[in-house]
Design an enzyme around this catalytic site. Structure first.
Site, PDB file in Angstrom:
ATOM      1  N   HIS A 110      12.718  -1.712   3.300  1.00 39.37           N
ATOM      2  CA  HIS A 110      12.102  -0.401   3.521  1.00 39.37           C
ATOM      3  C   HIS A 110      13.025   0.680   2.998  1.00 39.37           C
ATOM      4  CE1 HIS A 110       9.129  -2.288   6.036  1.00 39.37           C
ATOM      5  NE2 HIS A 110      10.106  -2.938   6.637  1.00 39.37           N
ATOM      6  N   LEU A 111      12.432   1.692   2.403  1.00 41.41           N
ATOM      7  CA  LEU A 111      13.210   2.850   1.960  1.00 41.41           C
ATOM      8  C   LEU A 111      13.762   3.607   3.160  1.00 41.41           C
ATOM      9  CD1 LEU A 111      10.362   3.553  -0.419  1.00 41.41           C
ATOM     10  CD2 LEU A 111      12.677   3.659  -1.321  1.00 41.41           C
ATOM     11  N   SER A 112      12.882   3.873   4.104  1.00 41.16           N
ATOM     12  CA  SER A 112      13.285   4.649   5.281  1.00 41.16           C
ATOM     13  C   SER A 112      13.830   3.709   6.356  1.00 41.16           C
ATOM     14  CB  SER A 112      12.069   5.418   5.827  1.00 41.16           C
ATOM     15  OG  SER A 112      11.073   4.514   6.277  1.00 41.16           O
ATOM     16  N   ARG A 135       6.336   1.907  13.972  1.00 38.94           N
ATOM     17  CA  ARG A 135       7.069   1.354  12.819  1.00 38.94           C
ATOM     18  C   ARG A 135       8.248   0.481  13.248  1.00 38.94           C
ATOM     19  NH1 ARG A 135       4.822   4.350   8.514  1.00 38.94           N
ATOM     20  NH2 ARG A 135       4.307   6.453   9.192  1.00 38.94           N
ATOM     21  N   ASN A 177       8.529  -4.832  -0.092  1.00 41.91           N
ATOM     22  CA  ASN A 177       8.255  -3.656   0.732  1.00 41.91           C
ATOM     23  C   ASN A 177       6.750  -3.657   0.970  1.00 41.91           C
ATOM     24  OD1 ASN A 177       7.912  -1.262   2.031  1.00 41.91           O
ATOM     25  ND2 ASN A 177       9.145  -0.043   0.617  1.00 41.91           N
ATOM     26  N   ARG A 230       4.919  10.951  -2.894  1.00 43.65           N
ATOM     27  CA  ARG A 230       4.453  10.809  -1.511  1.00 43.65           C
ATOM     28  C   ARG A 230       5.589  11.146  -0.539  1.00 43.65           C
ATOM     29  NH1 ARG A 230       4.535   4.908   1.276  1.00 43.65           N
ATOM     30  NH2 ARG A 230       3.659   5.529   3.263  1.00 43.65           N
ATOM     31  N   ARG A 251      12.065   6.008  13.240  1.00 41.19           N
ATOM     32  CA  ARG A 251      10.807   6.731  13.068  1.00 41.19           C
ATOM     33  C   ARG A 251       9.842   6.450  14.229  1.00 41.19           C
ATOM     34  NH1 ARG A 251       8.684   5.872   7.192  1.00 41.19           N
ATOM     35  NH2 ARG A 251       7.357   7.604   7.866  1.00 41.19           N
ATOM     36  N   ASP A 297       1.705 -15.051   7.401  1.00 37.53           N
ATOM     37  CA  ASP A 297       1.399 -16.472   7.213  1.00 37.53           C
ATOM     38  C   ASP A 297       1.648 -16.900   5.770  1.00 37.53           C
ATOM     39  OD1 ASP A 297       0.755 -16.709   9.874  1.00 37.53           O
ATOM     40  OD2 ASP A 297      -1.424 -16.757   9.571  1.00 37.53           O
ATOM     41  N   GLU A 312      12.543  -8.594   3.501  1.00 35.51           N
ATOM     42  CA  GLU A 312      11.755  -7.400   3.842  1.00 35.51           C
ATOM     43  C   GLU A 312      12.614  -6.168   3.602  1.00 35.51           C
ATOM     44  OE1 GLU A 312       9.963  -7.399   7.818  1.00 35.51           O
ATOM     45  OE2 GLU A 312      10.397  -5.255   7.958  1.00 35.51           O
ATOM     46  N   PRO A 340       0.793  -1.231   0.000  1.00 32.60           N
ATOM     47  CA  PRO A 340       0.000   0.000   0.000  1.00 32.60           C
ATOM     48  C   PRO A 340       0.824   1.280   0.000  1.00 32.60           C
ATOM     49  CG  PRO A 340      -0.804  -1.516   1.679  1.00 32.60           C
ATOM     50  CD  PRO A 340       0.411  -2.139   1.068  1.00 32.60           C
ATOM     51  N   ASN A 341       0.405   2.204  -0.825  1.00 33.04           N
ATOM     52  CA  ASN A 341       0.937   3.576  -0.911  1.00 33.04           C
ATOM     53  C   ASN A 341       2.280   3.689  -1.638  1.00 33.04           C
ATOM     54  OD1 ASN A 341      -1.306   4.670   0.582  1.00 33.04           O
ATOM     55  ND2 ASN A 341      -0.399   3.716   2.370  1.00 33.04           N
ATOM     56  N   ALA A 394       2.917  -0.238   5.246  1.00 37.24           N
ATOM     57  CA  ALA A 394       2.386  -0.307   6.613  1.00 37.24           C
ATOM     58  C   ALA A 394       1.922  -1.707   7.004  1.00 37.24           C
ATOM     59  CB  ALA A 394       1.237   0.694   6.763  1.00 37.24           C
ATOM     60  N   HIS A 415       3.702  -3.783   9.652  1.00 35.41           N
ATOM     61  CA  HIS A 415       3.578  -3.588  11.093  1.00 35.41           C
ATOM     62  C   HIS A 415       2.385  -4.322  11.706  1.00 35.41           C
ATOM     63  CE1 HIS A 415       6.604  -0.697  10.080  1.00 35.41           C
ATOM     64  NE2 HIS A 415       5.748   0.060   9.394  1.00 35.41           N
ATOM     65  N   TYR A 457      10.702   9.532   1.564  1.00 36.82           N
ATOM     66  CA  TYR A 457      10.835   8.396   0.635  1.00 36.82           C
ATOM     67  C   TYR A 457      11.570   8.724  -0.661  1.00 36.82           C
ATOM     68  CZ  TYR A 457       7.412   6.424   3.847  1.00 36.82           C
ATOM     69  OH  TYR A 457       6.777   5.963   4.970  1.00 36.82           O
TER      70      TYR A 457
HETATM   71  C1  DQA Z   1       8.003   1.860   4.394  1.00 35.60           C
HETATM   72  C2  DQA Z   1       7.937   2.128   5.906  1.00 35.60           C
HETATM   73  C3  DQA Z   1       6.545   1.851   6.430  1.00 35.60           C
HETATM   74  O1  DQA Z   1       6.495   2.113   7.827  1.00 35.60           O
HETATM   75  C4  DQA Z   1       5.536   2.733   5.730  1.00 35.60           C
HETATM   76  O2  DQA Z   1       4.230   2.423   6.176  1.00 35.60           O
HETATM   77  C5  DQA Z   1       5.624   2.657   4.249  1.00 35.60           C
HETATM   78  C6  DQA Z   1       6.949   2.633   3.632  1.00 35.60           C
HETATM   79  C7  DQA Z   1       9.381   2.247   3.811  1.00 35.60           C
HETATM   80  O3  DQA Z   1       9.668   1.820   2.683  1.00 35.60           O
HETATM   81  O4  DQA Z   1      10.146   2.987   4.434  1.00 35.60           O
HETATM   82  O5  DQA Z   1       4.623   2.704   3.540  1.00 35.60           O
HETATM   83  O6  DQA Z   1       7.824   0.474   4.171  1.00 35.60           O
END
Ligand code: DQA
Length: 149
Positions: free
Chosen positions: A102-104, A113, A76, A20, A109, A89, A100, A12-13, A79, A82, A25
Protein backbone atom coordinates in the site's frame (compact mmCIF):
# COMPACT_ATOMS: atom_id res chain seq x y z
CA UNK A 1 20.22 -12.13 -18.08
CA UNK A 2 16.90 -11.56 -16.31
CA UNK A 3 17.03 -13.41 -12.99
CA UNK A 4 13.53 -12.89 -11.69
CA UNK A 5 10.07 -12.67 -13.16
CA UNK A 6 7.86 -10.43 -11.08
CA UNK A 7 4.21 -9.56 -11.54
CA UNK A 8 3.21 -6.09 -10.35
CA UNK A 9 -0.56 -5.92 -9.98
CA UNK A 10 -2.73 -2.95 -9.12
CA UNK A 11 -6.41 -3.04 -8.37
CA UNK A 12 -9.31 -0.59 -8.48
CA UNK A 13 -8.65 3.16 -8.68
CA UNK A 14 -4.87 2.81 -8.89
CA UNK A 15 -5.14 3.71 -12.58
CA UNK A 16 -5.81 7.21 -11.23
CA UNK A 17 -2.54 7.42 -9.33
CA UNK A 18 -1.03 10.89 -9.63
CA UNK A 19 -4.43 12.53 -9.96
CA UNK A 20 -6.40 10.77 -7.26
CA UNK A 21 -6.19 12.28 -3.76
CA UNK A 22 -2.53 13.33 -4.25
CA UNK A 23 -2.30 14.43 -0.62
CA UNK A 24 -2.70 10.75 0.33
CA UNK A 25 -1.26 8.87 -2.65
CA UNK A 26 1.24 11.34 -4.13
CA UNK A 27 1.52 12.85 -7.60
CA UNK A 28 3.35 10.07 -9.43
CA UNK A 29 1.35 8.19 -12.07
CA UNK A 30 1.15 4.41 -12.21
CA UNK A 31 3.02 4.42 -15.53
CA UNK A 32 5.83 6.39 -13.86
CA UNK A 33 5.88 3.96 -10.91
CA UNK A 34 6.20 1.03 -13.32
CA UNK A 35 8.88 2.78 -15.40
CA UNK A 36 10.79 3.52 -12.19
CA UNK A 37 10.76 -0.18 -11.25
CA UNK A 38 12.02 -1.18 -14.70
CA UNK A 39 14.83 1.35 -14.43
CA UNK A 40 15.80 0.38 -10.89
CA UNK A 41 15.70 -3.38 -11.50
CA UNK A 42 17.04 -3.95 -15.03
CA UNK A 43 17.58 -7.66 -14.28
CA UNK A 44 13.94 -8.29 -13.43
CA UNK A 45 11.45 -9.33 -16.11
CA UNK A 46 8.33 -7.43 -15.05
CA UNK A 47 4.72 -7.99 -15.98
CA UNK A 48 2.55 -5.01 -15.10
CA UNK A 49 -1.19 -5.39 -14.76
CA UNK A 50 -3.92 -3.06 -13.50
CA UNK A 51 -7.65 -3.54 -13.44
CA UNK A 52 -10.70 -2.01 -11.83
CA UNK A 53 -12.20 -5.53 -11.66
CA UNK A 54 -11.72 -8.20 -9.02
CA UNK A 55 -12.20 -11.05 -11.52
CA UNK A 56 -9.60 -9.64 -13.92
CA UNK A 57 -6.99 -9.60 -11.13
CA UNK A 58 -7.84 -13.22 -10.29
CA UNK A 59 -7.59 -14.20 -13.96
CA UNK A 60 -4.17 -12.55 -14.22
CA UNK A 61 -2.87 -14.51 -11.21
CA UNK A 62 -4.04 -17.74 -12.88
CA UNK A 63 -2.69 -16.71 -16.29
CA UNK A 64 0.79 -16.25 -14.77
CA UNK A 65 0.45 -19.48 -12.77
CA UNK A 66 -0.59 -21.45 -15.86
CA UNK A 67 2.33 -20.24 -17.92
CA UNK A 68 4.73 -21.56 -15.28
CA UNK A 69 4.48 -19.10 -12.40
CA UNK A 70 6.92 -16.35 -11.47
CA UNK A 71 9.30 -15.40 -8.65
CA UNK A 72 6.50 -13.50 -6.96
CA UNK A 73 3.88 -10.81 -7.23
CA UNK A 74 3.67 -7.33 -5.73
CA UNK A 75 -0.02 -6.58 -5.25
CA UNK A 76 -1.72 -3.32 -4.38
CA UNK A 77 -5.30 -4.54 -4.38
CA UNK A 78 -6.68 -1.13 -3.36
CA UNK A 79 -9.98 -1.40 -1.52
CA UNK A 80 -10.30 -5.09 -2.48
CA UNK A 81 -7.69 -5.66 0.23
CA UNK A 82 -10.33 -5.03 2.83
CA UNK A 83 -13.08 -7.38 1.61
CA UNK A 84 -12.23 -9.63 -1.34
CA UNK A 85 -12.34 -13.24 -0.17
CA UNK A 86 -12.26 -14.25 -3.85
CA UNK A 87 -8.91 -12.53 -4.35
CA UNK A 88 -7.63 -14.05 -1.11
CA UNK A 89 -8.59 -17.53 -2.33
CA UNK A 90 -6.80 -16.92 -5.65
CA UNK A 91 -3.62 -15.82 -3.80
CA UNK A 92 -3.85 -19.04 -1.75
CA UNK A 93 -4.31 -21.08 -4.91
CA UNK A 94 -1.21 -19.91 -6.79
CA UNK A 95 2.21 -21.35 -6.10
CA UNK A 96 4.20 -18.12 -6.02
CA UNK A 97 4.53 -15.62 -3.14
CA UNK A 98 2.46 -12.45 -3.15
CA UNK A 99 3.50 -9.31 -1.25
CA UNK A 100 0.65 -6.98 -0.26
CA UNK A 101 1.64 -3.34 -0.70
CA UNK A 102 0.00 0.00 0.00
CA UNK A 103 1.15 3.52 -0.73
CA UNK A 104 -0.49 4.91 2.38
CA UNK A 105 -0.16 3.59 5.92
CA UNK A 106 -3.55 1.90 6.06
CA UNK A 107 -3.25 1.50 9.84
CA UNK A 108 -3.13 5.25 10.33
CA UNK A 109 -6.37 5.74 8.37
CA UNK A 110 -10.07 4.86 8.72
CA UNK A 111 -10.72 1.72 10.77
CA UNK A 112 -12.21 -0.15 7.78
CA UNK A 113 -8.74 0.04 6.20
CA UNK A 114 -7.09 -1.61 9.21
CA UNK A 115 -8.41 -5.01 8.17
CA UNK A 116 -6.83 -6.92 5.32
CA UNK A 117 -8.45 -10.17 4.27
CA UNK A 118 -5.42 -10.82 2.05
CA UNK A 119 -2.54 -10.36 4.51
CA UNK A 120 -2.73 -13.82 6.09
CA UNK A 121 -2.18 -15.55 2.75
CA UNK A 122 0.49 -13.11 1.55
CA UNK A 123 4.20 -13.55 2.23
CA UNK A 124 4.26 -10.12 3.85
CA UNK A 125 2.77 -6.64 3.91
CA UNK A 126 4.40 -3.26 3.13
CA UNK A 127 2.35 -0.16 3.87
CA UNK A 128 3.03 3.53 4.15
CA UNK A 129 6.11 4.25 2.06
CA UNK A 130 4.44 5.88 -0.92
CA UNK A 131 5.74 4.65 -4.28
CA UNK A 132 8.72 3.14 -2.42
CA UNK A 133 6.33 0.47 -1.15
CA UNK A 134 6.49 -1.11 -4.63
CA UNK A 135 10.31 -1.04 -4.67
CA UNK A 136 10.40 -2.64 -1.21
CA UNK A 137 7.96 -5.29 -2.43
CA UNK A 138 10.19 -6.14 -5.38
CA UNK A 139 13.22 -6.30 -3.07
CA UNK A 140 11.34 -8.63 -0.72
CA UNK A 141 10.67 -11.02 -3.60
CA UNK A 142 14.23 -10.96 -4.91
CA UNK A 143 15.55 -11.57 -1.37
CA UNK A 144 13.13 -14.47 -0.83
CA UNK A 145 13.93 -15.97 -4.23
CA UNK A 146 17.66 -15.53 -3.59
CA UNK A 147 17.39 -17.29 -0.24
CA UNK A 148 15.80 -20.31 -1.94
CA UNK A 149 18.46 -20.79 -4.59
C1 DQA B 1 -4.37 1.65 -0.90
C2 DQA B 1 -5.12 1.73 0.44
C3 DQA B 1 -6.54 1.23 0.27
O1 DQA B 1 -7.23 1.32 1.52
C4 DQA B 1 -7.28 2.07 -0.75
O2 DQA B 1 -8.58 1.56 -0.95
C5 DQA B 1 -6.55 2.18 -2.04
C6 DQA B 1 -5.11 2.38 -2.01
C7 DQA B 1 -2.96 2.26 -0.80
O3 DQA B 1 -2.15 2.01 -1.70
O4 DQA B 1 -2.66 3.01 0.14
O5 DQA B 1 -7.15 2.19 -3.11
O6 DQA B 1 -4.22 0.29 -1.26
Amino acid sequence: MQNHEILVMNGPNLSRLGRREPDIYGDVTLDAVNAGLRERFPDVAFTFFQSEYEGALIEELYRVEDRGGCSGAVLNAGALTHYSIALRDAISAVGFPVIEVHLSNVHARETFRHTSVLAAVCAGVISGFGVDSYRLGVEAITHMAGAES
